[in-house]
Design a protein around this motif. Structure first.
Motif, short mmCIF file in Angstrom:
data_model
loop_
_atom_site.label_atom_id
_atom_site.label_comp_id
_atom_site.label_asym_id
_atom_site.label_seq_id
_atom_site.Cartn_x
_atom_site.Cartn_y
_atom_site.Cartn_z
N SER A 101 0.91 -1.12 0.03
CA SER A 101 -0.02 -0.04 -0.05
C SER A 101 1.11 1.10 0.00
O SER A 101 2.10 1.21 0.52
N ILE A 102 0.31 2.40 -0.54
CA ILE A 102 1.19 3.44 -0.65
C ILE A 102 1.46 4.11 0.98
O ILE A 102 2.64 4.50 1.13
N GLY A 103 0.60 4.01 1.61
CA GLY A 103 0.60 4.15 3.10
C GLY A 103 1.90 3.49 3.93
O GLY A 103 2.48 3.96 4.49
N VAL A 104 1.86 2.06 3.36
CA VAL A 104 2.84 1.45 3.94
C VAL A 104 4.16 1.73 3.41
O VAL A 104 5.09 1.60 4.17
N LEU A 105 4.37 1.92 2.02
CA LEU A 105 5.37 2.48 1.42
C LEU A 105 5.96 3.61 2.24
O LEU A 105 7.29 3.77 2.44
N LEU A 106 5.19 4.84 2.38
CA LEU A 106 5.53 5.81 2.83
C LEU A 106 6.23 5.67 4.34
O LEU A 106 6.92 6.30 4.83
N ALA A 107 5.37 4.89 5.19
CA ALA A 107 5.84 4.53 6.44
C ALA A 107 7.23 3.73 6.52
O ALA A 107 8.04 4.09 7.28
N GLU A 108 7.56 2.87 5.60
CA GLU A 108 8.56 2.20 5.63
C GLU A 108 9.67 3.32 5.19
O GLU A 108 10.98 2.96 5.45
N SER A 109 9.61 4.36 4.32
CA SER A 109 10.61 5.05 3.54
C SER A 109 11.22 6.07 5.00
O SER A 109 12.19 6.70 4.69
N MET A 110 10.47 6.30 6.06
CA MET A 110 10.84 7.20 6.92
C MET A 110 12.09 7.09 7.37
O MET A 110 12.95 7.91 7.95
N ARG A 111 12.47 5.91 7.81
CA ARG A 111 13.56 5.27 8.49
C ARG A 111 14.88 5.57 7.45
O ARG A 111 16.23 5.62 8.05
N TYR A 112 14.66 5.72 6.12
CA TYR A 112 15.78 5.77 5.27
C TYR A 112 15.89 7.12 4.50
O TYR A 112 16.92 7.54 3.83
N LEU A 113 14.93 8.12 4.95
CA LEU A 113 15.25 9.56 4.36
C LEU A 113 16.47 10.26 4.89
O LEU A 113 17.10 11.01 3.97
N SER A 114 16.89 10.08 6.00
CA SER A 114 18.04 10.77 6.58
C SER A 114 19.12 10.09 5.92
O SER A 114 20.29 10.73 5.85
N ALA A 115 19.28 9.04 5.35
CA ALA A 115 20.36 8.26 4.35
C ALA A 115 20.39 8.98 2.96
O ALA A 115 21.09 8.50 2.25
N GLY A 116 19.31 9.73 2.77
CA GLY A 116 19.33 10.27 1.62
C GLY A 116 18.47 9.59 0.32
O GLY A 116 18.52 9.99 -0.99
N ALA A 117 17.67 8.52 0.75
CA ALA A 117 16.90 7.76 -0.22
C ALA A 117 15.38 8.57 -0.20
O ALA A 117 14.49 8.05 0.27
N TRP A 118 15.73 9.60 -0.86
CA TRP A 118 14.30 10.42 -0.93
C TRP A 118 12.92 9.94 -1.87
O TRP A 118 12.08 10.14 -1.69
N TRP A 119 13.70 9.20 -2.93
CA TRP A 119 12.85 8.42 -3.76
C TRP A 119 11.76 7.51 -3.25
O TRP A 119 10.73 7.46 -3.67
#
Length: 286
Positions: free
Chosen positions: A234-252
Motif C-alpha cells: 500500500s502507498i501508506g505502507v511504502l511511505l511508513a517504510e521510507s521514513m527510516r531511510y530519508l536521513s540516508a538520502g533515499a528521497w525517492w
C-alpha cells in the motif's frame, strides 16, 4: 442575421464546446486511472521480487523509481499499491454512499422522528474530529484491510447524506409526489418510483467525490499501522517504510510514491467534478 438572433446560437455552440472539453477530461482521466489499475495487477509479481544486491538504488533506466531496502522495484510496488488503494477506496466510497442514500431517503420519506434522528446523526459525525474517529474505528475493528474499509466507509457519509436529504425533501414535497399520495401509493412505492430516479445522478457523483477522500484516509491509516496489512504494498505502507531511510538520502522512497498518490487522487477528483458539471451545468459556476 441580427446580433440578438445570433446570441442563442453562439451560446449553444459555446456550451457544446464546453461539454465536449468536459467529456474529454473525464475520458482521459478515466483511462489513466484504469491504466494504473491494470498496470498494478501486471506488476504484482515484480512488486514482491527481492534482489538484495540492488538494495536502495536511486532512480535509473533499469529502475525508474529506484529500489527499496530489499531490492524490490519501487515502480512496481507503487503501481501495485495504487491498485490496492483504488480497490479499497472504491469499496469504502460505495458503502459510504449507500449509507448516505438509505439515510437520506428514510429521512425524506418518513419525516418526523426519522428525519430528526438522521439530522442529529449527521451533525454528530460532522462535529467529531474526522481523523481521530477514523483511528478509533480502525483500532476497534482490529486493523488490517477490512478495518480500513469499514473505518473509512463509516465516517464519510454525513456530507453526502445532507446533500441527498435536501434533494430528497424537494422531491417528496413536489406536486407529483402529492398526487401519488392522493392516489394511494405508499412510501415504498414513492421511494422506488420518484426518489430512486432523481437521486441516482447525485448518488453517483457523490460516490466519485468521496473516492479521493477514501484513498487519502486509507493511506493515512496504513501509514499509522492501522490500515492495510503491512505485507501489502500500500502507498501508506511504502511511505511508513521510507521514513527510516530519508536521513540516508533515499528521497525517492517517499517522494515518488507520494506524488503518484496525489496524481491519482487529483485524477479521480477531476472525474467527479466534471461528471457533476455534466449532470448539473449550474454546479460548474457555484
Amino acid at each position: 442575421m441580427s446580433t440578438a438572433a445570433a446570441h442563442p446560437a453562439v451560446r449553444t455552440r459555446s456550451l457544446g464546446d464546453r461539454r465536449r472539453r468536459t467529456l474529454a477530461w473525464v475520458g482521459v482521466s478515466l483511462l489513466v486511472v484504469l491504466g494504473v489499475f491494470v498496470a498494478g495487477g501486471v506488476a504484482g509479481d515484480a512488486a514482491s521480487t527481492t534482489a538484495l544486491a540492488d538494495r536502495n538504488l536511486g532512480p535509473s533506466a533499469g529502475h525508474p523509481f529506484g529500489t527499496d531496502p530489499l531490492g524490490r522495484d519501487l515502480l512496481a510496488r507503487v503501481l501495485a499499491g495504487l491498485r490496492l488503494s483504488l480497490v479499497v477506496g472504491t469499496t469504502a466510497a460505495l458503502v459510504s454512499a449507500v449509507i448516505a442514500l438509505v439515510l437520506a431517503s428514510a429521512a425524506a420519506v418518513f419525516g418526523g422522528v426519522v428525519d430528526r434522528v438522521v439530522s442529529w446523526l449527521v451533525d454528530l459525525f460532522l462535529a467529531l474530529p474526522h481523523l481521530v474517529l477514523l483511528i478509533l474505528l480502525a483500532f476497534v475493528f482490529g486493523g488490517g484491510t477490512q478495518a480500513a474499509v469499514l473505518a473509512v466507509a463509516l465516517t464519510h457519509w454525513p456530507t453526502l447524506t445532507r446533500v441527498l436529504r435536501g434533494r430528497a425533501r424537494e422531491i417528496v414535497t413536489s406536486d407529483h409526489v402529492t398526487v401519488s399520495r392522493q392516489l394511494g401509493h405508499g412510501r415504498g412505492w414513492i421511494a422506488r418510483h420518484h426518489l430512486a430516479g432523481h437521486l441516482t445522478g447525485h448518488f453517483l457523483v457523490g460516490a466519485v467525490l468521496l473516492f479521493p477522500h477514501a484513498i487519502l484516509h486509507e493511506a493515512a491509516l496504513s501509514f499509522l499501522g492501522l490500515g492495510v496489512d503491512p505485507g501489502e504494498p500500500s502507498i501508506g505502507v511504502l511511505l511508513a517504510e521510507s521514513m527510516r531511510y530519508l536521513s540516508a538520502g533515499a528521497w525517492w522512497l517517499a517522494v515518488l510514491p507520494g506524488l503518484c498518490l496525489l496524481v491519482v487522487v487529483k485524477l479521480v477528483d477531476t472525474i467527479g467534478e466534471n461528471t457533476r458539471a455534466l449532470l448539473d451545468p449550474r454546479s460548474a459556476h457555484l
